[in-house]
Motif scaffolding. Structure first.
Motif, short mmCIF file in Angstrom:
data_model
loop_
_atom_site.label_atom_id
_atom_site.label_comp_id
_atom_site.label_asym_id
_atom_site.label_seq_id
_atom_site.Cartn_x
_atom_site.Cartn_y
_atom_site.Cartn_z
N ASP A 371 0.83 -1.21 0.00
CA ASP A 371 0.00 0.00 0.00
C ASP A 371 0.86 1.26 0.00
OD1 ASP A 371 -2.21 -1.54 0.03
OD2 ASP A 371 -2.69 -1.25 2.15
N TYR A 372 2.15 1.09 0.23
CA TYR A 372 3.02 2.27 0.33
C TYR A 372 4.13 2.27 -0.71
CZ TYR A 372 0.40 2.66 4.58
OH TYR A 372 -0.65 2.76 5.46
N ASP A 373 3.97 1.39 -1.71
CA ASP A 373 4.93 1.39 -2.82
C ASP A 373 4.89 2.76 -3.49
OD1 ASP A 373 6.14 -1.00 -2.72
OD2 ASP A 373 4.72 -2.03 -4.03
N GLY A 374 5.93 3.07 -4.15
CA GLY A 374 5.91 4.36 -4.85
C GLY A 374 7.17 5.12 -4.57
N PRO A 375 7.23 6.34 -5.09
CA PRO A 375 8.48 7.10 -4.91
C PRO A 375 8.69 7.50 -3.45
CG PRO A 375 6.81 8.41 -6.05
CD PRO A 375 6.24 7.05 -5.89
N PHE A 376 9.92 7.77 -3.14
CA PHE A 376 10.29 8.20 -1.79
C PHE A 376 9.64 9.55 -1.52
CE2 PHE A 376 12.72 8.88 1.92
CZ PHE A 376 13.33 7.67 2.24
N PRO A 377 8.95 9.71 -0.39
CA PRO A 377 8.34 11.01 -0.14
C PRO A 377 9.43 12.05 0.14
CG PRO A 377 8.18 9.68 1.81
CD PRO A 377 8.79 8.81 0.76
N HIS A 378 9.03 13.31 0.11
CA HIS A 378 10.02 14.33 0.42
C HIS A 378 10.46 14.16 1.88
CE1 HIS A 378 12.03 18.14 0.69
NE2 HIS A 378 11.45 18.28 1.87
N PHE A 379 11.75 14.11 2.11
CA PHE A 379 12.28 14.05 3.47
C PHE A 379 13.50 14.95 3.49
CE2 PHE A 379 15.00 11.97 6.77
CZ PHE A 379 14.17 12.22 7.85
N SER A 380 13.34 16.13 4.08
CA SER A 380 14.45 17.08 4.02
C SER A 380 15.63 16.58 4.84
CB SER A 380 14.00 18.45 4.51
OG SER A 380 13.68 18.36 5.87
N ALA A 381 16.82 16.82 4.34
CA ALA A 381 18.03 16.33 5.01
C ALA A 381 17.99 16.74 6.48
CB ALA A 381 19.25 16.91 4.33
N PRO A 382 18.15 15.78 7.39
CA PRO A 382 18.11 16.12 8.81
C PRO A 382 19.16 17.17 9.16
CG PRO A 382 18.29 13.74 8.49
CD PRO A 382 18.50 14.38 7.16
N THR A 383 18.73 18.21 9.85
CA THR A 383 19.65 19.29 10.23
C THR A 383 19.84 19.28 11.73
OG1 THR A 383 18.62 20.55 8.49
CG2 THR A 383 20.05 21.77 9.97
#
Ligand code: 0WD
Ligand code: CA
Length: 733
Positions: A371-383
């Motif tokens: 159900d969660y296949d698909g492109p990687f969601p936006h995840f901003s580089a951890p700061t």
């Protein structure tokens, strides 16, 4: 020997023996001379040994002269002639002797040479013989030695083979024993689990039906009773009303009134339409007198009706609760059923969850990976926005005092031997039963707000979610998890959803029944950290004899955003093992059983690697340093593992995109469900093996165990949050 052969020739020469007095001596000495001496003498200049040259010529002996004189008597008459003749004879004789002597010498020399040659030949023959004999002996000895060696080798090999066979047998036996034990334990566990499940199911059913029956009976009884009472009451009231209507004197009215007042009926009545008392017409002349008791009776009837209403509502609410409880119970039973089916089908775990869509709308999120296949969601580089340290007393300081440095030398070694059990008895350990909350992290937030004079929103970088990194790892790994459940308590306060993990009951039981080896293995992880870290960058090598403690810790605080658009703003802290001085990157330290075959490696990438990857990826750690250990707890090799490569090596088993899409959905679900800031409203976000959904449900207010936001934290920020509006978080799952 050679000389006796020429003895004849020597005798011939005795005639001229007088010419050399030494001759006999010489010949005698010659016979005793060794061939070598002889050769030497022969090589001497002839003049030295020649008696003729050595000695002045002497007149020949008388006898010899007489013979000569006789022979030459007839041809020489004068003395001078004689003398000449004699001299000529003498010269002849001399040359004869000389010749003979030369011949003899030559012969002697030849003989000697021959003898020498013979001797040399003999010697070389002897030598050859000796050499041959020696070679033969050597060969024999070598052969014997080879034979002996071969024999010894074959004996050794046989011994070794026998030992190996024995070892293999032992291993097979041990393996069989372990397998049997494991199977037995598994079967026992399964049987135990199944019986527990059946029992729980039975009990629940019994409890349910008993409860249902009890409530229904109660409801029936109360309703009947109330109906009866109300009926009686109504009848009585109607009678009073009738009497009042018929009454003609104030005394009668007073009697009626008293009767009404002393009416013992007090219980409320069910919803029954009251008789149309108010609308019933009264004679105009009686109106002022009759009004009071009629009103009184009406009030009483209305009161009874409203009480019945209230009771009905109460009963309905109870029934509703019961229905909700029943449906929860049914859910739980179906989950347990699914779990049991899964365990029966796959005793070792490893299957993905069965497909099922959420049937509770926005209250749940499916955990099905597809159900969660698909492109990687936006995840901003951890700061990284901060760091803090905890000392031996768990005191929080806003610095990196507990940050350790990676000891790089073992990475260059072909092999090492770190005994991870060393010092286990002295382990200075945090109480594993102590349920930790967000306290230390909240302390840091508070101290930041104090020192920077910032409000909560600023200090948390407008975070919508605050948690430990570990909670996010647990949630995100759920689509691929089938063994360990989790439970997160969530509170919305100051527009921030705080998430704090609490041990599940299963986890608690596991902790209580942990074996010695499990405890030892927990220690191994911390001991490895000690072998691999330095207190200061310039320390030469780690101090590995001091007691290991797990009180001290260094944490990095990072912010990030997950999802498109505004997404979810996250703030979390993670315990960080050390920093690599070569590039100043944080490094995670882990131990892992050495891979001995492909399937072990495969298993690693299938299960463990996901947790490793999530843990490091969430805080942007690029490298993990792995201590590959044996079963006895000795690290044999230390090697780096790139976090990025973990994901690519595991692509046949899991996808990071699935985990992050799922995490995004769960956070949306939380935003959906926790719409009001209320530090006393705790929600559980929970998942257990076999569940097809992650659900959110409110915790009982009375259960204060889960009210994890400490008073000092809430009070510290209560002023600034006081006037803030609720319900600003919006999202969908
Ligand atoms: O139940 C838990 N895991 C909780 C942990 C609930 C609430 C709080 N915490 C705290 C602990 O103080 C922990 O030290 O969170 C701190 C760190 O949080 P994290 O970084 O989010 O934890 P995680 O990523 O799960 O683990 C990082 C390290 C572990 O190293 P390994 O190499 O095993 O992954 O933190 C340590 C551990 O060394 N750690 C703990 N140590 C003792 N007790 C615990 C714990 N409960 N949890 C993690
Ligand atoms: Ca670690």
């Amino acid at each position: 020997m050679t000389f006796t052969k020429h003895g004849e020739r020597l005798n011939l020469m005795t005639d001229i023996a007088s010419f050399d007095e030494n001759e006999s001596d010489e010949s005698e000495s010659s016979t005793t001379e060794s061939p070598l001496e002889l050769k030497e003498n022969l090589n001497k200049p002839l003049a030295l040994t020649n008696p003729i040259v050595q000695k002045p010529l002497q007149p020949p002996p008388k006898s010899a002269l007489l013979n000569k004189a006789d022979r030459s008597d007839r041809s020489v008459s004068s003395t001078s002639d004689k003398r000449v003749s004699f001299e000529m004879d003498f010269k002849d004789r001399e040359s004869e002797i000389r010749k003979e002597y030369d011949d003899r010498l030559k012969k002697l020399k030849e003989d000697l040479e021959q003898q020498q040659k013979r001797q040399e030949a003999e010697l070389s023959a002897n030598k050859r013989q000796l050499d041959a004999a020696h070679t033969k002996q050597m060969e024999a000895a070598k052969k014997e030695l080879d034979e002996r060696l071969a024999k010894q080798r074959s004996t050794l090999e046989a011994n070794e083979r026998a030992q190996l066979d024995q070892l293999e047998k032992d291993i097979a036996n041990r393996r069989q024993i372990l397998k049997d034990r494991f199977d037995r334990e598994l079967n026992d566990d399964k049987a135990d689990y199944e019986s527990k499940l059946a029992k729980a199911r039975r009990e629940w059913k019994e409890k349910m039906s008993a409860e249902e029956a009890k409530l229904a009976a109660e409801f029936r009884e109360i309703t009947m009773k109330e109906r009866e009472t109300t009926k009686q009451r109504l009848a009585a009231t109607t009678a009073v009303v009738h009497r009042a209507e018929r009454a003609t004197s104030p005394i009668q009215i007073l009697t009626v009134d008293r009767a009404t007042v002393t009416d013992p009926l007090a219980l409320p009545a069910p919803v029954v339409s009251p008789p149309s008392i108010v609308s019933s017409p009264l004679p105009a002349k009686l109106e002022p007198i009759a009004r009071a008791p009629i009103a009184n009776a009406t009030t009483q009837t209305t009161m009874a009706t409203s009480q019945v209403d209230a009771l009905t509502a109460k009963l309905e609410a109870k029934l509703q609760d019961l229905t909700t409880a029943t449906s929860d119970l049914q859910d739980r039973m179906s989950d347990l059923g699914a779990q049991a089916r899964q365990i029966a089908a796959e005793p070792h775990g490893g299957t993905r969850h069965a497909a099922s869509k959420s049937n509770k709308g926005p209250r749940m999120c499916s955990v099905k990976a597809t159900d969660y296949d698909g492109p990687f969601p936006h995840f901003s580089a951890p700061t990284e926005i901060g760091r803090f340290s905890l000392d031996r007393n768990r005191k929080v300081t806003n610095d990196a005092s507990q940050l350790k440095y990676l000891y790089r030398a073992p990475l260059e070694e072909e092999s090492v031997a770190f005994d991870l059990s060393h010092g286990h008895k002295r382990f200075d350990e945090r109480d594993p039963f102590n349920q930790e909350t967000l306290d230390t992290f909240l302390e840091w937030i508070t101290s930041m707000a104090d020192s920077e004079r910032q409000d909560l929103k600023t200090v948390t970088h407008s975070a919508e979610f605050i948690s430990w990194r570990g909670a996010l790892t647990k949630i995100a790994s759920t689509p691929y998890e089938n063994r360990e459940g989790w439970r997160m308590a969530c509170i919305r306060y100051a527009d921030i959803i705080f998430i704090c993990e609490f041990r599940t009951n299963t986890k608690q039981q596991q902790l209580e029944s942990a074996s010695y080896r499990q405890k030892l293995m927990t220690y191994w992880g911390y001991k490895f950290e000690q072998y691999m870290t330095l207190e200061t960058a310039d320390q030469e090598k780690p101090e590995t004899d001091s007691a290991v403690n797990n009180f001290e810790q260094f944490c990095t605080v990072v912010r990030s955003r997950l999802g498109e658009g505004p997404g979810h703003r996250l703030l979390f802290a993670g315990e960080t093992d050390c920093i690599d001085p070569s590039d100043n990157a944080y490094v995670e330290l882990k131990t892992q059983r050495q891979f001995e075959n492909k399937s072990q490696k495969n298993n690693f990438y299938r299960f463990k690697a996901l947790k490793w990857w999530l843990q490091s990826f969430l805080v942007g750690i690029p490298r993990i340093v792995v201590g590959f250990r044996d079963d006895d707890g000795f690290v044999r090799q230390v090697r780096p593992m790139r976090v990025r490569e973990i994901a690519s090596n595991s692509k046949d088993h899991w996808a990071g995109a699935v985990c992050f899409n799922f995490l995004q959905s769960v956070l949306s679900l939380l935003k959906d469900r926790l719409t009001v800031n209320d530090m006393n409203a705790v929600y559980f976000l929970e998942w257990n093996p076999g569940w097809q959904n992650v659900g959110v449900k409110p915790a009982k207010k009375s259960d204060t165990r889960f009210h994890f936001l400490p008073d000092w934290f809430v009070e510290r920020f209560s002023e600034e949050t006081h006037n803030e509006a609720d319900g600003r978080l919006v999202a969908s799952c």
